[in-house]
Design an enzyme around this catalytic site. Sequence first.
Site, short mmCIF file in Angstrom:
data_model
loop_
_atom_site.label_atom_id
_atom_site.label_comp_id
_atom_site.label_asym_id
_atom_site.label_seq_id
_atom_site.Cartn_x
_atom_site.Cartn_y
_atom_site.Cartn_z
N TYR A 109 0.81 -1.26 -0.13
CA TYR A 109 0.16 0.04 0.09
C TYR A 109 0.89 1.21 0.08
O TYR A 109 1.78 1.25 0.81
CB TYR A 109 -0.85 -0.12 1.21
N GLU A 197 -3.35 7.75 -4.10
CA GLU A 197 -3.24 6.43 -3.59
C GLU A 197 -2.84 5.44 -4.40
O GLU A 197 -3.58 5.28 -5.29
CB GLU A 197 -4.54 6.01 -2.82
#
Length: 399
Positions: A109, A197
Amino acid sequence: MDIHEYQAKEILARFGVATPKGALAYSPEQAAYRAREIGGKLWVVKAQVHTGGRGKAGGVKLCRSEDEVMDAADELLGKKLVTHQSGPAGKIVGRLYIEGGVAIAKELYLGFVLDRKSERVMVVASSEGGMEIEEIAAEKPDSIVKVSVEPAVGMQAFQAREIAFALGLKPSQIQSAVNALMGCYRAFEELDATMLEINPLIVTEDDHVMALDAKMTFDDNALFRHPAVAELRDKSQEDPRETHANDRGLSYVGLTGKIGCIVNGAGLAMATMDMIKLAGGEPANFLDIGGGATPERVAKAFKLVTMDKNVEAILVNIFAGINRCDWVAEGVVQALEKSPVGVPVIVRLAGTHVEEGRRILARSGLPIIRANTLAEAAERAVAAWKNNANTVGLKVVNA
Ligand code: GDP
Ligand code: MN
């Protein structure tokens, strides 16, 4: 402003971030053609919508032949995709991104956000990709690495290496990870993004670090500096009421209740919504008419608020500092005289020229419900809405 995954990937690629080979498609035939162009034996057909959680909602399909790509595209195009992030209204799929499948060894992530408290860009990374950051924070908090970037010098290579090592990457993967991290940071910083993101950021079986997904949000107030970014706007993904307002220089937020709110200033909007809820109502929306509210602006505001068929009462709450209550009152009267709205209107004015403003409302002879304080205004708005709903209900019964 949000953009699509494929647009974010195009931007990131320009900044040196590796992404899988991919192309856009608007029809099943085009999707199959794109798959052939890309080559290989595995493809991913991805719905391009402004929301996350597409995978779990069936918006990301792995395909093993051109026929499968065509079928997946046929199923997705024009479909309303409802994900746990999209809200119940969902988002219509108008574009597809076809990507070559890659062999994933590890999912990570990576996020960049503006940390308002420290006034810095904060990098958030985790070795647990694929899940959402909220889940990671709840289930694997120790896997999260946070690094804040000194704005005067920007992200340094040593910081990127530190993050890469903290993610448990092997020496053979570090350089590729550093390229991805530095590229993302530069894109974020140079283009005035507020959020970036990459979930998942993957490590391939041959040690390359790639962005498999990308989500980017930009600062609306900085878009004038980036016309190429501003052009990426896809209005079909936005709330049509909000788009309509934005195009007219008003700021509108659509909600789900019954009381429309016309206010000036975001803080006053929040307070107005709280007071409506306290009085037992629910706001249908709020519309911020901003500082210099001319009568024309107020009239536009009424038009916009009444476009929402859920609105059963309208509360106008203005605190005039730079603004003037008499102008706002004039605007309300002009708007209502020109086109009656058919629902109760409650007006509370305070601040500059308030006496004159109230006189204008009183003299107009229009059925405007006046209030002196915010609490009073909210109570009267909720009462008027309930009353109105009752009479409408009775009419239906009697008819
Ligand atoms: P999101 O659900 O909207 O966040 O969409 P993503 O782009 O993150 O895709 C969801 C999931 O699909 C990813 O977490 C991957 O596990 C999977 N996926 C996407 N692209 C590929 C690919 O090229 N190969 C493989 N094997 N899986 C993929
Ligand atoms: Mn994702």
